[in-house]
Motif scaffolding. Structure first.
Motif, short mmCIF file in Angstrom:
data_model
loop_
_atom_site.label_atom_id
_atom_site.label_comp_id
_atom_site.label_asym_id
_atom_site.label_seq_id
_atom_site.Cartn_x
_atom_site.Cartn_y
_atom_site.Cartn_z
N THR A 100 13.63 -28.62 -5.53
CA THR A 100 12.38 -28.67 -4.47
C THR A 100 12.45 -29.82 -3.56
O THR A 100 12.35 -30.96 -3.99
CB THR A 100 11.52 -27.62 -5.40
N PRO A 101 10.78 -29.93 -2.81
CA PRO A 101 10.91 -30.56 -1.71
C PRO A 101 9.74 -31.71 -2.64
O PRO A 101 9.35 -31.09 -3.78
CB PRO A 101 9.64 -29.61 -0.37
N ALA A 102 9.88 -32.73 -2.14
CA ALA A 102 9.14 -33.71 -3.38
C ALA A 102 7.72 -33.56 -3.00
O ALA A 102 7.50 -33.22 -2.31
CB ALA A 102 9.02 -35.16 -2.06
N GLY A 103 6.82 -33.68 -4.44
CA GLY A 103 5.29 -33.52 -4.23
C GLY A 103 5.21 -32.12 -4.89
O GLY A 103 6.23 -31.61 -5.91
N SER A 104 3.97 -31.84 -5.01
CA SER A 104 3.76 -31.01 -5.87
C SER A 104 4.20 -29.00 -5.34
O SER A 104 4.05 -29.18 -4.12
CB SER A 104 1.85 -30.89 -5.98
N LEU A 105 4.01 -28.60 -6.04
CA LEU A 105 4.44 -27.22 -5.80
C LEU A 105 3.62 -26.38 -5.89
O LEU A 105 3.31 -25.00 -5.43
CB LEU A 105 5.72 -27.00 -6.77
N ASP A 106 2.14 -26.66 -6.54
CA ASP A 106 1.27 -25.89 -5.94
C ASP A 106 0.78 -25.91 -4.62
O ASP A 106 0.01 -26.81 -4.29
CB ASP A 106 0.12 -26.54 -7.61
N VAL A 107 0.07 -24.84 -3.97
CA VAL A 107 -0.51 -24.09 -3.28
C VAL A 107 -2.25 -23.69 -3.07
O VAL A 107 -1.57 -22.18 -3.48
CB VAL A 107 0.26 -23.99 -2.00
N THR A 108 -2.93 -24.05 -2.48
CA THR A 108 -4.14 -22.95 -2.88
C THR A 108 -4.56 -22.26 -1.79
O THR A 108 -4.74 -23.73 -0.30
CB THR A 108 -5.38 -24.08 -3.24
N VAL A 109 -4.64 -21.35 -1.27
CA VAL A 109 -5.06 -20.79 0.28
C VAL A 109 -5.83 -19.98 -0.05
O VAL A 109 -5.92 -19.33 -1.22
CB VAL A 109 -3.59 -19.71 0.32
N SER A 110 -6.82 -19.28 0.56
CA SER A 110 -7.85 -18.44 0.67
C SER A 110 -7.05 -16.79 0.91
O SER A 110 -7.36 -15.68 0.33
CB SER A 110 -8.96 -18.19 2.05
N CYS A 111 -6.11 -16.52 1.88
CA CYS A 111 -5.76 -15.69 1.62
C CYS A 111 -4.36 -14.83 1.48
O CYS A 111 -3.52 -16.18 1.18
CB CYS A 111 -6.11 -14.97 3.27
N ALA A 112 -3.82 -13.97 1.31
CA ALA A 112 -2.40 -13.61 0.63
C ALA A 112 -1.63 -14.33 1.82
O ALA A 112 0.02 -14.40 1.43
CB ALA A 112 -1.56 -12.40 0.22
N ALA A 113 -2.46 -14.08 3.02
CA ALA A 113 -1.46 -14.40 4.33
C ALA A 113 -1.17 -15.39 4.37
O ALA A 113 0.01 -15.82 5.39
CB ALA A 113 -2.29 -13.11 5.64
N ASP A 114 -1.63 -16.64 4.12
CA ASP A 114 -1.70 -18.07 4.27
C ASP A 114 -0.62 -18.58 3.46
O ASP A 114 -0.62 -20.02 3.14
CB ASP A 114 -2.75 -18.23 4.31
N VAL A 115 0.13 -17.58 2.68
CA VAL A 115 0.95 -18.35 1.48
C VAL A 115 2.44 -18.91 2.86
O VAL A 115 3.14 -18.10 2.83
CB VAL A 115 1.79 -17.45 -0.29
N PRO A 116 2.74 -20.20 2.05
CA PRO A 116 3.81 -20.51 2.95
C PRO A 116 5.46 -19.23 2.74
O PRO A 116 5.46 -19.24 1.48
CB PRO A 116 3.96 -21.62 2.70
N ALA A 117 6.11 -20.01 3.31
CA ALA A 117 7.34 -19.25 3.16
C ALA A 117 7.86 -20.24 1.77
O ALA A 117 8.49 -21.59 1.24
CB ALA A 117 8.13 -19.31 4.91
N VAL A 118 9.10 -19.84 1.22
CA VAL A 118 9.88 -20.13 0.09
C VAL A 118 10.88 -21.17 0.83
O VAL A 118 11.60 -20.96 1.74
CB VAL A 118 10.34 -19.43 -0.61
N ASN A 119 10.87 -22.81 0.67
CA ASN A 119 11.72 -23.09 1.06
C ASN A 119 12.75 -24.25 -0.47
O ASN A 119 12.29 -25.02 -1.09
CB ASN A 119 11.17 -24.58 1.41
#
Length: 354
Positions: A330-349
């Motif tokens: 996985t990319p470096a750094g944390s895998l946790d992302v906080t978003v307000s809406c489901a539409a804001d979830v980033p694509a999987v990489n």
């Protein structure tokens, strides 16, 4: 005077006769010299039977029976000692027809009359000049587990006989030069390639006469190599036969080496009484990831008994399969992302590495 002449003659005869007795008569008028028949023993026998007529007429020999001048009633008999023993006896009055053993026999003729005893002594020597009769055969011998074989001179004998008995059997190689006669010789792996080896066989009888001849021997190795440990089972990571090395996969009978068969990868162990000459293998695959390869190893020695040497085979199993699970980075750094809406979830990489 005329009437006294016969008396005088009788007186002279009586004096001579008296002197004849006093001097130890009888007297041998003929005593044979030592005798030795030129042909020795009779054919096929270890003895000689004296034939007086044949001896004097055909061989020109002198008589073996002596003659004497003795008083009336004298006896003349013989005794034999030495190689032939016959005690003195009244019937022993001629050597014609007497059988003599091989060797030296002393003949003692004894004359006895009223005046005393006289002896005539001579030797009869009977030699054995007949050669051994020998028939030879060609032979083949197989090497033993140690790569050698002991060959005896008697192995070459089809038949052998002698009128007086055989003392020894010996043989030697004709090549190399300088080989010596012996009752046996050791042959080895080096003799295989020579093919028919010419030998000379010597048979000697008890009298030192010898016979024999030449014949052949072929040394063979019919013992195949012994595989005590076949190449071990191997597990190789991959999905195709191209993953196989040491040696590479091949469906044809392929030349390899004992070094490859016995190295740290394959760990095979084999021996031969002479030499492991060739090592080959052939592969058969089944399945598709995993792939199971049945590898047949064939080891041959240097024997010329068969055109390609004595073969020995064993089976090695090689398993080729994908046994490593995929890994994910996985990319470096944390895998946790906080978003307000489901539409804001980033694509999987994701990057997957098998």
């Amino acid at each position: 005077m005329e009437k006294s002449t016969p008396n005088i003659l009788w007186l002279v005869f009586a004096v001579l006769l008296c002197s004849f007795s006093v001097l130890g008569q009888p007297v041998f008028t003929y005593c044979p010299d030592n005798q030795k028949p030129s042909n020795g023993t009779d054919v096929g026998k270890c003895t000689y039977t004296h034939n007086a007529s044949f001896w004097t007429f055909f061989e020109g020999g002198s008589p073996w029976d002596p003659t004497i001048a003795a008083l009336p009633g004298a006896t003349l008999t013989y005794a034999l000692t030495g190689a032939t023993v016959i005690p003195d006896a009244p019937a022993n009055v001629t050597l014609d027809g007497v059988t003599f053993n091989k060797g030296i026999t002393t003949v003692t003729w004894t004359a006895v009359d009223g005046s005393g005893t006289s002896d005539c002594v001579f030797d009869v020597e009977i030699a054995d000049m007949e050669l051994p009769k020998v028939n030879l055969k060609e032979i083949e011998k197989n090497l033993g587990a140690d790569g050698t074989v002991v060959v005896f001179a008697t192995d070459f004998i089809l038949s052998a006989s002698d009128n007086c008995g055989i003392s020894s059997y010996e043989f030697k190689r004709n090549l190399p030069l300088g080989d010596v006669y012996s009752a046996s010789h050791i042959f080895s792996c080096n003799d295989i390639a020579l093919g028919n080896i010419i030998v000379s066989v010597l048979v000697t009888d008890l009298s030192g006469n010898f016979g024999g001849g030449q014949t052949k021997i072929k040394i063979k190795d019919i013992t195949p190599p012994i595989i005590s440990t076949c190449a071990v089972t191997r597990n190789i990571e991959g999905c195709t036969t191209s993953a196989i090395t040491d040696p590479a996969y091949n469906t044809a009978l392929t030349l390899s080496s004992y070094a490859a068969f016995s190295d740290a990868t394959n760990q095979g162990v084999a021996t031969d009484n002479c030499e492991i000459k060739t090592v080959q293998y052939k592969d058969v695959a089944s399945g598709n990831c995993p792939v199971v390869i049945t590898r047949t190893w064939t080891l041959k020695d240097a024997s010329t008994y068969v055109p390609v040497g004595n073969p020995t085979t064993c089976i090695q199993i090689i398993n080729v399969g994908d046994n490593i699970a995929p890994t994910i980075t996985t990319p470096a750094g944390s895998l946790d992302v906080t978003v307000s809406c489901a539409a804001d979830v980033p694509a999987v990489n994701l990057t997957a590495i098998a």
